[in-house]
Design a protein around this motif. Structure first.
Motif, PDB file in Angstrom:
ATOM      1  N   SER A  31       0.838  -1.206   0.000  1.00 32.77           N
ATOM      2  CA  SER A  31       0.000   0.000   0.000  1.00 32.77           C
ATOM      3  C   SER A  31       0.871   1.254   0.000  1.00 32.77           C
ATOM      4  CB  SER A  31      -0.986  -0.002   1.165  1.00 32.77           C
ATOM      5  OG  SER A  31      -0.339   0.007   2.401  1.00 32.77           O
ATOM      6  N   GLU A  33       3.845   1.454  -1.377  1.00 36.53           N
ATOM      7  CA  GLU A  33       4.405   1.545  -2.728  1.00 36.53           C
ATOM      8  C   GLU A  33       3.363   2.071  -3.720  1.00 36.53           C
ATOM      9  OE1 GLU A  33       6.702  -1.236  -6.029  1.00 36.53           O
ATOM     10  OE2 GLU A  33       6.201  -2.095  -4.081  1.00 36.53           O
ATOM     11  N   LEU A  34       2.139   1.559  -3.622  1.00 32.47           N
ATOM     12  CA  LEU A  34       1.079   2.038  -4.519  1.00 32.47           C
ATOM     13  C   LEU A  34       0.764   3.504  -4.268  1.00 32.47           C
ATOM     14  CD1 LEU A  34      -1.395  -0.995  -4.602  1.00 32.47           C
ATOM     15  CD2 LEU A  34       0.336  -0.374  -6.296  1.00 32.47           C
ATOM     16  N   ARG A  38       1.016   7.153  -6.978  1.00 26.58           N
ATOM     17  CA  ARG A  38      -0.186   7.929  -7.303  1.00 26.58           C
ATOM     18  C   ARG A  38       0.216   9.256  -7.954  1.00 26.58           C
ATOM     19  NH1 ARG A  38      -2.942   9.323  -2.448  1.00 26.58           N
ATOM     20  NH2 ARG A  38      -4.503  10.130  -3.842  1.00 26.58           N
ATOM     21  N   VAL A  47      -5.863   3.912  -2.340  1.00 30.57           N
ATOM     22  CA  VAL A  47      -5.167   2.689  -1.953  1.00 30.57           C
ATOM     23  C   VAL A  47      -5.697   2.224  -0.598  1.00 30.57           C
ATOM     24  CG1 VAL A  47      -2.905   1.683  -1.428  1.00 30.57           C
ATOM     25  CG2 VAL A  47      -3.120   3.410  -3.235  1.00 30.57           C
ATOM     26  N   ASP A 161      -5.655  -8.103  -5.623  1.00 29.14           N
ATOM     27  CA  ASP A 161      -4.410  -8.867  -5.510  1.00 29.14           C
ATOM     28  C   ASP A 161      -4.635 -10.341  -5.840  1.00 29.14           C
ATOM     29  OD1 ASP A 161      -5.469 -10.085  -3.195  1.00 29.14           O
ATOM     30  OD2 ASP A 161      -4.200  -8.938  -1.823  1.00 29.14           O
ATOM     31  N   ALA A 168      -6.806  -1.419  -4.263  1.00 29.31           N
ATOM     32  CA  ALA A 168      -6.912  -0.019  -4.690  1.00 29.31           C
ATOM     33  C   ALA A 168      -8.150   0.132  -5.567  1.00 29.31           C
ATOM     34  CB  ALA A 168      -5.660   0.413  -5.446  1.00 29.31           C
ATOM     35  N   VAL A 184       1.691   1.044 -11.627  1.00 28.83           N
ATOM     36  CA  VAL A 184       0.848   0.552 -10.513  1.00 28.83           C
ATOM     37  C   VAL A 184       0.601  -0.942 -10.692  1.00 28.83           C
ATOM     38  CG1 VAL A 184      -1.493   0.642  -9.569  1.00 28.83           C
ATOM     39  CG2 VAL A 184      -0.221   2.761  -9.958  1.00 28.83           C
ATOM     40  N   ALA A 188       1.869  -4.174  -8.271  1.00 28.32           N
ATOM     41  CA  ALA A 188       0.974  -5.171  -7.689  1.00 28.32           C
ATOM     42  C   ALA A 188       1.368  -6.586  -8.108  1.00 28.32           C
ATOM     43  CB  ALA A 188      -0.473  -4.879  -8.096  1.00 28.32           C
TER      44      ALA A 188
END
Length: 191
Positions: A31, A33-34, A38, A47, A161, A168, A184, A188
């Motif tokens: 989360s 990293e995501l 952004r 996220v 996932d 997200a 993104v 994942a």
């Protein structure tokens, strides 16, 4: 007393509003990293600090055969809810098709579900007019899966996932073939 689907919607939108700008330090590595990714087309990506299970509700393909998201366990999935009458969907669908064409495989799939009244003939015409050739023609006429996931408008894209959990969500159209979107998705898949 609130119905479970309404309660899920309230919880989901509360969670989205709380984590849309920044996540607390206790966020998972994915989360975090995501959230860092952004940017540009993904600036509106919400996220999830804690992944949410995706309900195992049915939808159908163009032959009427039943499917569910459990068929995609083991893959990262970009699940997109759309409709033939949705103007932003007309722009977004070719970009989702390009993403599916470029990245689909054993680790990733784009799954698009026409939500509500979208007869297969209209879906076929929509795909033909938009030049969509890589995406399956799924539909959820009853809107059970859309309601079960708290989808309140269209389009909505949900990143899921490998374990079948929402990580997200992006409300509204986006260029899913953009470098930001691919970054993104790759993040994942790498987890």
């Amino acid at each position: 007393m609130l119905r479970p689907l309404t309660l899920r919607s309230l919880v989901l939108y509360t969670a989205l509003s709380l984590c849309a700008n920044a996540l607390p330090a206790a966020a998972s590595p994915l989360s975090a990293e995501l959230t860092a990714l952004r940017q540009g087309e993904m600036s509106r990506l919400a996220v999830m600090e804690t992944p949410l299970p995706v309900p195992d509700l049915p939808f159908t393909d163009e032959t009427g055969a039943a499917h569910s998201m459990t068929e995609f366990h083991g893959k990262v999935v970009l699940l997109n809810f759309w409709a033939t009458w949705c103007v932003p969907c007309r722009t977004e669908m070719p970009e989702l098709d390009a993403l599916q064409g470029a990245m689909a495989g054993p680790d990733f799939a784009v799954v698009t579900i026409a939500s509500g009244r979208n007869p297969q003939g209209q879906i076929a015409r929509f795909f033909d007019q938009a030049g969509v050739t890589h995406l399956p023609r799924y539909q959820d006429e009853s809107q059970r899966i859309a309601r079960g996931m708290g989808v309140m408008g269209l389009p909505v894209s949900v990143l899921i996932d490998r374990d079948g959990h929402e990580i997200a969500r992006l409300i509204g159209g986006a260029d899913w073939s953009s470098p930001e979107a691919r970054a993104v998705i790759k993040a994942a898949i790498a987890r």
